[in-house]
Write an enzyme that holds these catalytic residues in place. Structure first.
Site, mmCIF file in Angstrom:
data_model
loop_
_atom_site.group_PDB
_atom_site.id
_atom_site.type_symbol
_atom_site.label_atom_id
_atom_site.label_comp_id
_atom_site.label_asym_id
_atom_site.label_seq_id
_atom_site.Cartn_x
_atom_site.Cartn_y
_atom_site.Cartn_z
ATOM 1 N N MET A 155 -27.940 -61.875 -36.832
ATOM 2 C CA MET A 155 -29.186 -61.192 -36.474
ATOM 3 C C MET A 155 -30.297 -62.225 -36.318
ATOM 4 O O MET A 155 -30.609 -62.962 -37.259
ATOM 5 C CB MET A 155 -29.554 -60.157 -37.547
ATOM 6 C CG MET A 155 -28.614 -58.964 -37.583
ATOM 7 S SD MET A 155 -28.953 -57.811 -38.941
ATOM 8 C CE MET A 155 -28.138 -58.646 -40.312
ATOM 9 N N MET A 156 -30.876 -62.262 -35.122
ATOM 10 C CA MET A 156 -31.915 -63.236 -34.823
ATOM 11 C C MET A 156 -33.101 -63.084 -35.772
ATOM 12 O O MET A 156 -33.562 -61.974 -36.042
ATOM 13 C CB MET A 156 -32.395 -63.078 -33.382
ATOM 14 C CG MET A 156 -31.351 -63.452 -32.343
ATOM 15 S SD MET A 156 -30.836 -65.184 -32.442
ATOM 16 C CE MET A 156 -32.332 -66.007 -31.902
ATOM 17 N N CYS B 130 -25.763 -59.505 -26.766
ATOM 18 C CA CYS B 130 -27.214 -59.400 -26.927
ATOM 19 C C CYS B 130 -27.872 -59.003 -25.612
ATOM 20 O O CYS B 130 -27.633 -59.636 -24.577
ATOM 21 C CB CYS B 130 -27.784 -60.721 -27.417
ATOM 22 S SG CYS B 130 -29.571 -60.679 -27.681
ATOM 23 N N LYS C 84 -17.890 -61.549 -29.483
ATOM 24 C CA LYS C 84 -18.621 -60.351 -29.887
ATOM 25 C C LYS C 84 -19.201 -59.737 -28.624
ATOM 26 O O LYS C 84 -20.023 -60.352 -27.945
ATOM 27 C CB LYS C 84 -19.737 -60.668 -30.881
ATOM 28 C CG LYS C 84 -20.415 -59.410 -31.436
ATOM 29 C CD LYS C 84 -21.415 -59.755 -32.539
ATOM 30 C CE LYS C 84 -21.914 -58.495 -33.227
ATOM 31 N NZ LYS C 84 -22.726 -57.632 -32.363
ATOM 32 N N HIS D 155 -19.282 -54.173 -30.476
ATOM 33 C CA HIS D 155 -20.406 -53.266 -30.720
ATOM 34 C C HIS D 155 -20.126 -52.038 -29.865
ATOM 35 O O HIS D 155 -20.170 -52.107 -28.633
ATOM 36 C CB HIS D 155 -21.721 -53.925 -30.325
ATOM 37 C CG HIS D 155 -22.926 -53.117 -30.686
ATOM 38 N ND1 HIS D 155 -24.128 -53.692 -31.008
ATOM 39 C CD2 HIS D 155 -23.127 -51.782 -30.778
ATOM 40 C CE1 HIS D 155 -25.018 -52.743 -31.280
ATOM 41 N NE2 HIS D 155 -24.417 -51.564 -31.137
ATOM 42 N N ASN E 148 -18.545 -52.818 -34.782
ATOM 43 C CA ASN E 148 -19.954 -52.994 -35.124
ATOM 44 C C ASN E 148 -20.739 -51.879 -34.428
ATOM 45 O O ASN E 148 -20.319 -51.360 -33.415
ATOM 46 C CB ASN E 148 -20.412 -54.382 -34.641
ATOM 47 C CG ASN E 148 -21.900 -54.618 -34.770
ATOM 48 O OD1 ASN E 148 -22.556 -55.049 -33.825
ATOM 49 N ND2 ASN E 148 -22.459 -54.362 -35.925
ATOM 50 N N ARG F 36 -28.152 -54.286 -39.576
ATOM 51 C CA ARG F 36 -29.426 -53.976 -40.222
ATOM 52 C C ARG F 36 -29.280 -53.223 -41.527
ATOM 53 O O ARG F 36 -30.096 -53.378 -42.427
ATOM 54 C CB ARG F 36 -30.319 -53.222 -39.228
ATOM 55 C CG ARG F 36 -31.028 -54.218 -38.340
ATOM 56 C CD ARG F 36 -31.299 -53.753 -36.957
ATOM 57 N NE ARG F 36 -31.942 -54.842 -36.229
ATOM 58 C CZ ARG F 36 -31.278 -55.863 -35.672
ATOM 59 N NH1 ARG F 36 -29.972 -55.922 -35.753
ATOM 60 N NH2 ARG F 36 -31.922 -56.828 -35.046
#
Length: 329
Positions: free
Chosen positions: A16-17, A98, A137, A169, A209, A232
């Site tokens: 996570m950025m 992303c 990913k 994801h 995810n 998160r």
């Protein structure tokens, strides 16, 4: 095709950025000995040309830990992957998920779902350079792609290149019109598609995810897949991680007090090296969520940890609020 890595992906904390930096990962490690941790995404060019110790340095206690790279140039990614391996990372992961504008402008992240052959070429180049696992990913698709086709296509291409581990994801990314946050929430989840792809590829390790906010959901997903990745939920309520070893790995439960005592020692050590207090404590604000004194704990850190001279005594004072009766707060 390479054999599957023995590295466990049963439970992972997502890259996570601006969140999963070395201090965050160290805190998470104190909460779970078994979780596979990921760095923030780092571009291949930054790894090659930037301050490597700042970008890649990590504490040996973080193992197992994976480096996530961003990029679309096979040669640059291969060079960056080798640098990451030499730094000691246990895995190199390529970001194909992303959706941010900045990432798209650099031609990496989710927009690469549109170029599966290029992703496979990148993976092959990285695999040729390193001995650690190279993983992907990705999303289940982007924009107008049909997820049933897009996901299978990218997995087939990368499998042919030698990739054996995929983190999916389980929702599309909309590259135009949705913010990164909206892309994590608005496109619908499709766990069943990911389950189907695993059934079709029993020789691959598939990790899911997206939308996993509890260990109950994680356990349900693990009935079908090889691993789960929390993002998160694990960051905003890190106490979830304290249950991971006992519930998912058959290990001993982790006490929040014990984990915090280890983190306190870590904070004292790093403050002695000049690391600002807030750089570390910003990652722990949610750990006592729902517990008596948690609000006062967060407030004390938020108001005092940013001071230049702030040291471990600020953390001690914040922790003291947790021992204060609720009526007194």
């Amino acid at each position: 095709m390479p054999e599957l890595s023995p590295l466990s992906h049963r439970f992972c904390v997502a890259p996570m950025m601006e969140w999963t930096d070395r201090h965050c990962r160290m805190f998470h490690r104190f909460l779970s000995a078994n979780a596979l941790l990921y760095t923030e995404m780092v571009t291949a060019q930054a790894v090659i040309r930037g301050d490597r110790e700042k970008l890649l340095g990590f504490d040996a206690r973080e193992h197992p830990v994976a480096l996530q790279l961003g990029g679309s140039d096979p040669a640059l990614l291969a060079e960056a992957a080798k640098i990451g391996e030499d730094y000691g990372y246990d895995e190199i992961n390529l970001n194909v998920g992303c959706p941010s504008d900045r990432v798209q402008s650099g031609k990496f992240g989710a927009c690469l779902m549109l170029e599966p052959e290029l992703v496979a070429e990148c993976a092959a180049a990285m695999l040729a350079k390193v001995k650690v696992p190279v993983t992907i990913k990705c999303r289940i698709g982007v924009d107008e792609q049909e997820p049933e086709i897009a996901l299978r296509t990218i997995i087939a291409a990368c499998k042919q290149a030698g990739v054996r581990i995929f983190v999916v994801h389980a929702r599309k990314a909309i590259l135009g019109g949705l913010s990164p946050r909206e892309n994590r929430e608005i496109p619908p989840l499709d766990y069943e598609l990911v389950y189907a792809v695993k059934r079709e590829n029993p020789d691959l390790k598939i990790v899911i995810n997206g939308g996993i906010a509890s260990l109950e959901t994680a356990e349900a997903c693990l009935q079908h897949l090889d691993g789960v990745m929390l993002g998160r939920a694990a960051y905003q309520d890190p106490s979830i991680l304290a249950e991971v070893d006992a519930r998912l790995f058959g290990g001993a439960p982790v006490s929040l007090d014990e984990a915090m005592a280890k983190f306190r020692d870590y904070v004292a050590e790093k403050r002695g090296q000049g690391v600002p207090l807030n750089a570390m404590t910003r990652h722990i604000l949610g750990v006592f969520h729902g517990k008596p004194g948690a609000r006062a704990f967060r407030r004390h850190l938020s108001e005092n940890a940013t001071r230049y001279e702030a040291g471990v005594e600020v953390l001690d004072a914040a922790l003291a609020h947790l021992k204060t009766p609720v009526a007194a707060l």
